[in-house]
Design a protein around this motif. Structure first.
Motif, PDB file in Angstrom:
ATOM      1  N   ASP A 234      35.984  66.065 -13.122  1.00  0.00           N
ATOM      2  CA  ASP A 234      36.444  67.409 -12.767  1.00  0.00           C
ATOM      3  C   ASP A 234      37.844  67.301 -12.161  1.00  0.00           C
ATOM      4  O   ASP A 234      38.003  67.126 -10.952  1.00  0.00           O
ATOM      5  N   ASP A 235      38.856  67.409 -13.007  1.00  0.00           N
ATOM      6  CA  ASP A 235      40.232  67.175 -12.558  1.00  0.00           C
ATOM      7  C   ASP A 235      40.667  68.160 -11.483  1.00  0.00           C
ATOM      8  O   ASP A 235      41.361  67.785 -10.536  1.00  0.00           O
ATOM      9  N   GLY A 236      40.258  69.418 -11.603  1.00  0.00           N
ATOM     10  CA  GLY A 236      40.650  70.401 -10.604  1.00  0.00           C
ATOM     11  C   GLY A 236      40.070  70.094  -9.236  1.00  0.00           C
ATOM     12  O   GLY A 236      40.774  70.149  -8.220  1.00  0.00           O
ATOM     13  N   TYR A 237      38.802  69.768  -9.194  1.00  0.00           N
ATOM     14  CA  TYR A 237      38.144  69.408  -7.940  1.00  0.00           C
ATOM     15  C   TYR A 237      38.789  68.158  -7.345  1.00  0.00           C
ATOM     16  O   TYR A 237      39.072  68.104  -6.138  1.00  0.00           O
ATOM     17  N   ILE A 238      39.017  67.162  -8.194  1.00  0.00           N
ATOM     18  CA  ILE A 238      39.612  65.907  -7.719  1.00  0.00           C
ATOM     19  C   ILE A 238      40.970  66.168  -7.090  1.00  0.00           C
ATOM     20  O   ILE A 238      41.296  65.636  -6.013  1.00  0.00           O
ATOM     21  N   THR A 239      41.785  67.008  -7.722  1.00  0.00           N
ATOM     22  CA  THR A 239      43.126  67.309  -7.203  1.00  0.00           C
ATOM     23  C   THR A 239      43.065  68.102  -5.910  1.00  0.00           C
ATOM     24  O   THR A 239      43.806  67.825  -4.956  1.00  0.00           O
ATOM     25  N   GLU A 240      42.178  69.074  -5.852  1.00  0.00           N
ATOM     26  CA  GLU A 240      42.155  70.000  -4.719  1.00  0.00           C
ATOM     27  C   GLU A 240      41.380  69.473  -3.516  1.00  0.00           C
ATOM     28  O   GLU A 240      41.710  69.797  -2.375  1.00  0.00           O
ATOM     29  N   ARG A 241      40.376  68.600  -3.731  1.00  0.00           N
ATOM     30  CA  ARG A 241      39.454  68.307  -2.642  1.00  0.00           C
ATOM     31  C   ARG A 241      39.320  66.830  -2.299  1.00  0.00           C
ATOM     32  O   ARG A 241      38.540  66.488  -1.404  1.00  0.00           O
ATOM     33  N   THR A 242      40.047  65.941  -2.987  1.00  0.00           N
ATOM     34  CA  THR A 242      39.852  64.509  -2.759  1.00  0.00           C
ATOM     35  C   THR A 242      41.177  63.770  -2.713  1.00  0.00           C
ATOM     36  O   THR A 242      42.221  64.311  -3.084  1.00  0.00           O
ATOM     37  N   THR A 243      41.111  62.519  -2.282  1.00  0.00           N
ATOM     38  CA  THR A 243      42.243  61.594  -2.373  1.00  0.00           C
ATOM     39  C   THR A 243      41.719  60.248  -2.868  1.00  0.00           C
ATOM     40  O   THR A 243      40.539  59.925  -2.690  1.00  0.00           O
ATOM     41  N   GLY A 244      42.614  59.467  -3.487  1.00  0.00           N
ATOM     42  CA  GLY A 244      42.283  58.097  -3.857  1.00  0.00           C
ATOM     43  C   GLY A 244      41.676  57.912  -5.222  1.00  0.00           C
ATOM     44  O   GLY A 244      41.237  56.796  -5.560  1.00  0.00           O
ATOM     45  N   PHE A 245      41.649  58.959  -6.055  1.00  0.00           N
ATOM     46  CA  PHE A 245      40.970  58.835  -7.340  1.00  0.00           C
ATOM     47  C   PHE A 245      41.653  57.838  -8.272  1.00  0.00           C
ATOM     48  O   PHE A 245      40.977  57.105  -9.001  1.00  0.00           O
ATOM     49  N   ASP A 246      42.975  57.777  -8.250  1.00  0.00           N
ATOM     50  CA  ASP A 246      43.672  56.882  -9.175  1.00  0.00           C
ATOM     51  C   ASP A 246      43.238  55.433  -8.982  1.00  0.00           C
ATOM     52  O   ASP A 246      43.065  54.687  -9.959  1.00  0.00           O
ATOM     53  N   ALA A 247      43.059  55.031  -7.737  1.00  0.00           N
ATOM     54  CA  ALA A 247      42.637  53.652  -7.479  1.00  0.00           C
ATOM     55  C   ALA A 247      41.233  53.400  -8.004  1.00  0.00           C
ATOM     56  O   ALA A 247      40.933  52.324  -8.553  1.00  0.00           O
ATOM     57  N   VAL A 248      40.345  54.369  -7.865  1.00  0.00           N
ATOM     58  CA  VAL A 248      38.982  54.208  -8.378  1.00  0.00           C
ATOM     59  C   VAL A 248      38.978  54.217  -9.893  1.00  0.00           C
ATOM     60  O   VAL A 248      38.269  53.417 -10.536  1.00  0.00           O
ATOM     61  N   ARG A 249      39.768  55.090 -10.495  1.00  0.00           N
ATOM     62  CA  ARG A 249      39.843  55.107 -11.960  1.00  0.00           C
ATOM     63  C   ARG A 249      40.293  53.752 -12.492  1.00  0.00           C
ATOM     64  O   ARG A 249      39.729  53.237 -13.471  1.00  0.00           O
ATOM     65  N   ALA A 250      41.265  53.148 -11.813  1.00  0.00           N
ATOM     66  CA  ALA A 250      41.727  51.824 -12.243  1.00  0.00           C
ATOM     67  C   ALA A 250      40.641  50.777 -12.021  1.00  0.00           C
ATOM     68  O   ALA A 250      40.458  49.863 -12.846  1.00  0.00           O
ATOM     69  N   SER A 251      39.887  50.900 -10.937  1.00  0.00           N
ATOM     70  CA  SER A 251      38.889  49.871 -10.613  1.00  0.00           C
ATOM     71  C   SER A 251      37.709  49.893 -11.560  1.00  0.00           C
ATOM     72  O   SER A 251      37.061  48.865 -11.779  1.00  0.00           O
ATOM     73  N   VAL A 252      37.379  51.057 -12.152  1.00  0.00           N
ATOM     74  CA  VAL A 252      36.228  51.119 -13.058  1.00  0.00           C
ATOM     75  C   VAL A 252      36.645  50.947 -14.516  1.00  0.00           C
ATOM     76  O   VAL A 252      35.782  50.970 -15.409  1.00  0.00           O
ATOM     77  N   ALA A 253      37.937  50.737 -14.753  1.00  0.00           N
ATOM     78  CA  ALA A 253      38.419  50.634 -16.133  1.00  0.00           C
ATOM     79  C   ALA A 253      37.772  49.474 -16.876  1.00  0.00           C
ATOM     80  O   ALA A 253      37.602  49.522 -18.096  1.00  0.00           O
ATOM     81  N   GLY A 254      37.404  48.413 -16.163  1.00  0.00           N
ATOM     82  CA  GLY A 254      36.815  47.246 -16.807  1.00  0.00           C
ATOM     83  C   GLY A 254      35.310  47.302 -16.965  1.00  0.00           C
ATOM     84  O   GLY A 254      34.711  46.356 -17.487  1.00  0.00           O
ATOM     85  N   TYR A 255      34.683  48.391 -16.524  1.00  0.00           N
ATOM     86  CA  TYR A 255      33.223  48.485 -16.593  1.00  0.00           C
ATOM     87  C   TYR A 255      32.802  49.187 -17.886  1.00  0.00           C
ATOM     88  O   TYR A 255      32.192  50.250 -17.886  1.00  0.00           O
ATOM     89  N   TRP A 256      33.166  48.551 -19.022  1.00  0.00           N
ATOM     90  CA  TRP A 256      32.780  49.074 -20.323  1.00  0.00           C
ATOM     91  C   TRP A 256      31.261  49.045 -20.451  1.00  0.00           C
ATOM     92  O   TRP A 256      30.594  48.174 -19.893  1.00  0.00           O
ATOM     93  N   PRO A 257      30.687  49.986 -21.174  1.00  0.00           N
ATOM     94  CA  PRO A 257      29.219  50.049 -21.274  1.00  0.00           C
ATOM     95  C   PRO A 257      28.566  48.760 -21.758  1.00  0.00           C
ATOM     96  O   PRO A 257      27.503  48.381 -21.254  1.00  0.00           O
ATOM     97  N   ASP A 258      29.210  48.052 -22.711  1.00  0.00           N
ATOM     98  CA  ASP A 258      28.582  46.818 -23.181  1.00  0.00           C
ATOM     99  C   ASP A 258      28.599  45.743 -22.103  1.00  0.00           C
ATOM    100  O   ASP A 258      27.654  44.953 -21.970  1.00  0.00           O
ATOM    101  N   ARG A 259      29.665  45.698 -21.310  1.00  0.00           N
ATOM    102  CA  ARG A 259      29.704  44.742 -20.195  1.00  0.00           C
ATOM    103  C   ARG A 259      28.667  45.104 -19.137  1.00  0.00           C
ATOM    104  O   ARG A 259      27.959  44.236 -18.606  1.00  0.00           O
TER     105      ARG A 259
END
Length: 709
Positions: A234-259
Motif C-alpha cells: 500500500d504505497d499511499g499508507y507507506i508514504t503517509e504513515r511510516t518510515t524506513g520502508f526502502d531499507a526493508v524492501r531492499a532487505s527482502v529482495a533476496g527472499y525469492w519464493p524458491d529460496r
C-alpha cells in the motif's frame, strides 16, 4: 463476601479473563455474559472453583530447619527480614531480588516493583512474563512506540476479511476465543495458520503453512517479497504513515519464493496463495504468538510480520492490524507497571530521568534513591548465589523450577541461594526448595484489577473469605516494608494501591489515570490508554497516529538466522514446546484440579509416524527425549499432525517429565527471551504402552509435608 449472592468476577487463567459469577456457600461457578466470553468458558474456567477447598492448599507459613515445618507468621516474617538485612549489610542492596509473575493483579505487580525499588532499594527485579511476551513487546515498541497485545477488541477478529495466525492455537489454549474465529468464518473470512503442527486451529484454517521450526522470519520476509513484487504493498499508507520502508524492501529482495521454500519447507505456491489472500482482502489481521516469538531471534521474527502488516497498510485501519496473543492471565497489565527490570509504572523507563522523577514524586521519594535497571529474568536466575548476584530471592506468583529453560541449571542456582522465599497457594516445585513458604490468597479470595489481551482493564472481586491464616501478597509486602523501616510508603488496600498506580501511570504510555474501580464496574472494563475521567478509553489504537515522536510507524529490516542449536548426529531431531487445553503454565493449579488431571493425567510427546518408525516407537510407548542439558520421559502420541523432523512436548509438568529440562536458555539479544521453541534432542524408546511414567512431581525430600500433586 460470604453468602448466596453471585459475585461477578473473572476466571483465574488466561488473558481472555472470561467473566464468571461465583457464589461462596455452597461454592458454585457459572459463566457470565461478559464481552470477552459471552457466556462461554473452557474446561479450565469451568473447573476453577475446584481448587478453593483443595486439601493440599497451604494454610500456614512454612520455615526450614532441617525440613520445612509449619510456623507462625511472626516467625516467618522475622526470618525473612533478618535474611534481607544480613545479606544487604554484607553484599549490598542488589543481593536481594524479587521474581514476580504475569498472573499477579495490577496492584500486586505494581506494589512488587515498588517494594523492590523503595523498600529493598534493589535493581534485581523481573518476572516470568519475560518468558512469554517480551519479544513481541520489544518489536511492537520499536515499530509502533507502544506495546499492547491486541490494539483492537477481540470482537474485531470476527469482522476481518482475512486473518493470519502465526504460532497461535487459540482453539486449544483459549477456546472461548473460538467464537470470534467461527463468526469470522461465517462472515466469509479466510484464515491462514502458520504452525509446524496441525493444531486444532490449523486444522480448521483455509490455508495451513507448516514451516520448519525457527524459520518463521524467512517465511514472513518471503511473503513480503512476493507482496511487493505483485503490487500488494500500500504505497499511499507507506508514504503517509511510516518510515524506513526502502531499507526493508531492499532487505527482502533476496527472499525469492524458491529460496524461502528451501529454508522453510513451505511450497512456493502456498506462499503466493497467502500473499493473495492478504493482499486482496478488504481488511486483514496478522496475529503472532509464542510459536513465533520464543526463539533466539523472536524479536526480529515478530518484526518481520509487523513489517508485512505495515507494507499492506493494516495497522490502524478498520478491522485490520497487527497484534499478539498475550498468554498469562495478567500478561498485559503485569508488564506495564513496574515488575520488569527496566520499567516503572505506566511503561515508563527506569533509565529516563523524567520518568524516574514522575514516579518518585508519586511515591514520595528522591529520584536518586531509585536503583537503575537490573538483569532480565533468566540472567538474574542464572547468577543466583554468585559473586555480584542475588543471594536472597523472593518469588511471588511464579514457579521457575518448571517454567524456566534449562531446568537443572536453574534448580542448581536456586539451591546456592542463602535464602529463598516463595509465596504460593500450593507447595510448588519451587516452593519445595524454599527456606520460607508464605500461603497466599487465591483469585476468588481477593480484590484487584487485571488487563486482558485486548487492553481492557477488568475487576477481580472477592467472592469467598480466605482461610484463616492465609494473607494476600499486598499485606505481606506492606508488612515486610514496615519491618524494613519503609512502611510509610506502602498500603495493603487494593483500591488505594490502584489509585496510586493511576497517578504513577498518568502521562505514560500505559495511562490508567482515568480508570477507576467504579468506571470498570459501570462499563464492564475500560481500555487503556485512558488519561482522564471523561476520556472514553481506547479500544482501537493507531487510527490516526502511532505512539512514536513523529506519529509514524517504523519499518525495521531483519534477516533470517539459523536457530541457536541445530540438530546433529547425537541430537538429530528438533523439540518444540507448547500448551495443552486442560493445563496451564507450570501446572501448579491445573495439575491439582481433579477434573483436569483426570482428562490429561500425563504429559505426551507428539511424533510423526515416520519419526516413530525410525526409532521403533509405537503409539503409547514411553520415550526419553534428551538434549545437551537434560532429559525427560513422555508418553508417545504418534500423529501426522507434526512435521517429520519435529517433536512436540507440553511444558506444564515438572520432575522427570519436564520439557524445560531440555530447552535452550540462549536469549534473544533484544528481549532477553529464552529460545523455548527450538532445541536439538535425541529420542529413545524406554517403555511400552502399559508401563507407567516416572513420577512427575519434584521430590519433596526436604519437607515434612506431602505435595499432593
Amino acid at each position: 463476601m460470604p453468602g448466596t449472592d453471585h459475585v461477578a468476577t473473572h476466571c483465574p487463567y488466561c488473558s481472555l479473563q472470561c467473566g464468571i459469577r461465583l457464589v461462596s456457600d455452597p461454592v458454585d461457578l457459572t459463566p457470565d455474559d461478559f464481552p470477552t466470553n459471552r457466556g462461554g468458558l473452557c474446561a479450565k474456567g469451568w473447573t476453577a472453583a475446584e481448587l478453593l477447598g483443595h486439601p493440599g492448599r497451604l494454610l500456614t507459613p512454612l520455615v526450614r530447619t532441617d525440613r520445612l515445618r509449619p510456623a507462625s507468621w511472626t516467625e516467618a516474617l522475622d526470618r525473612i527480614t533478618a535474611a534481607i538485612q544480613a545479606s544487604q549489610r554484607r553484599y549490598g542492596p542488589d543481593s536481594v531480588g524479587c521474581f514476580g509473575g504475569g498472573g499477579l493483579t495490577n496492584e500486586k505487580a505494581y506494589l512488587l516493583g515498588k517494594f523492590a525499588r523503595v523498600a529493598l532499594r534493589t535493581s534485581a527485579v523481573d518476572y516470568n512474563g519475560r518468558f512469554c511476551m517480551s519479544s513481541a513487546a520489544v518489536a511492537a515498541n520499536r515499530a509502533f512506540g507502544m506495546d499492547r497485545g491486541l490494539p483492537f477488541p477481540l470482537a474485531d477478529i470476527a469482522e476481518t476479511s482475512a486473518l493470519m495466525l502465526v504460532g497461535a492455537n487459540p482453539l486449544a489454549t483459549m477456546p472461548p476465543a473460538a467464537r470470534y474465529l467461527d463468526a469470522g468464518k461465517a462472515n466469509g473470512a479466510t484464515h491462514i495458520v502458520i504452525d509446524p503442527r496441525t493444531t486444532a486451529t490449523a486444522a480448521r484454517a483455509d490455508l495451513h503453512l507448516q514451516p520448519a521450526v525457527g524459520t518463521d522470519l524467512a517465511l514472513a520476509n518471503g511473503i513480503l517479497h512476493v507482496a511487493i513484487r505483485e503490487g500488494y504493498a500500500d504505497d499511499g499508507y507507506i508514504t503517509e504513515r511510516t518510515t524506513g520502508f526502502d531499507a526493508v524492501r531492499a532487505s527482502v529482495a533476496g527472499y525469492w519464493p524458491d529460496r524461502v521454500e528451501r529454508i522453510t519447507g513451505v511450497p512456493e505456491h502456498r506462499i503466493k496463495q497467502a500473499v493473495r489472500t492478504l493482499g486482496e482482502a478488504g481488511s486483514a489481521m496478522i496475529i503472532t504468538a509464542r510459536g513465533a516469538e520464543q526463539h533466539g531471534n523472536g524479536t526480529d521474527t515478530t518484526q518481520a510480520f509487523i513489517n508485512l502488516a505495515l507494507a499492506l497498510g493494516l495497522p490502524g485501519r478498520p478491522m485490520s492490524g497487527y497484534g499478539t496473543m498475550t498468554g498469562q492471565g495478567n500478561g498485559q497489565g503485569g508488564r506495564e507497571h513496574g515488575q520488569k527490570a527496566d520499567q516503572l509504572p505506566g511503561y515508563r523507563r527506569l533509565a529516563d530521568p523524567a520518568d524516574r522523577a514522575h514516579v518518585a514524586s508519586v511515591w514520595g521519594v528522591d529520584p536518586a534513591e531509585l536503583p537503575g535497571p537490573g538483569l532480565s529474568a533468566f540472567e538474574m536466575l542464572d547468577r543466583l548465589g554468585t559473586e555480584g548476584g542475588v543471594r536472597v530471592l523472593l518469588v511471588f506468583g511464579s514457579n521457575p523450577v518448571v517454567s524456566a529453560p534449562d531446568r537443572d541449571r536453574v534448580l542448581n542456582r536456586l539451591r546456592t541461594l542463602d535464602f529463598l522465599v516463595v509465596s504460593d497457594i500450593f507447595l510448588s516445585e519451587t516452593a519445595v526448595e524454599a527456606d520460607v513458604v508464605l500461603p497466599t490468597t487465591q483469585w476468588a479470595e481477593e480484590d484487584g484489577t487485571l488487563t486482558t489481551v485486548e487492553g481492557r482493564v477488568v475487576r477481580r472481586r472477592r467472592a469467598v473469605t480466605p482461610p484463616l491464616g492465609v494473607r494476600d501478597d499486598l499485606a505481606m509486602l506492606t508488612e515486610l516494608a514496615g519491618r524494613l523501616g519503609r512502611g510509610r510508603f506502602f498500603d495493603a488496600d487494593p483500591r488505594r494501591v490502584f489509585d496510586e498506580l493511576r497517578r504513577a501511570s498518568a502521562g505514560g504510555i500505559a495511562d490508567y489515570n482515568g480508570i477507576s474501580y467504579e468506571r470498570i464496574d459501570r462499563e464492564q472494563g475500560v481500555f487503556w490508554p485512558c488519561p482522564s475521567n471523561d476520556h472514553p478509553g481506547t479500544p482501537r489504537l493507531f487510527t490516526e497516529r502511532f505512539a512514536t515522536p513523529d506519529g509514524r510507524a517504523r519499518f525495521v529490516p531483519v534477516e533470517q538466522r539459523d536457530p541457536a542449536e541445530a540438530p546433529d548426529r547425537d541430537y538429530p531431531c528438533v523439540l518444540t514446546t507448547g500448551r495443552t487445553m486442560q493445563q496451564y503454565q507450570s501446572g501448579t493449579q491445573t495439575r491439582r484440579t481433579p477434573t483436569l488431571a483426570a482428562a490429561v493425567p500425563e504429559p505426551c510427546a507428539e511424533l510423526h509416524p515416520d519419526l516413530a518408525r525410525r526409532y521403533g516407537v509405537a503409539d503409547g510407548d514411553l520415550v526419553e527425549l534428551r538434549s545437551r542439558r537434560g532429559r525427560g520421559v513422555f508418553r508417545a502420541v504418534v500423529t501426522d499432525g507434526v512435521r517429520p523432523d519435529t517433536v512436540f512436548a507440553p511444558f506444564h509438568w515438572g520432575g522427570s517429565s519436564s520439557a524445560n529440562a531440555l530447552t535452550n536458555p540462549v536469549l534473544d539479544p533484544l528481549s532477553r527471551m529464552p529460545a523455548f521453541k527450538s532445541c536439538a534432542v535425541s529420542i529413545t524408546r524406554v517403555g511400552g504402552a502399559t508401563d507407567p511414567l516416572p513420577a512427575v512431581a519434584e521430590p519433596a525430600g526436604n519437607t515434612d509435608l506431602e505435595d499432593p500433586c
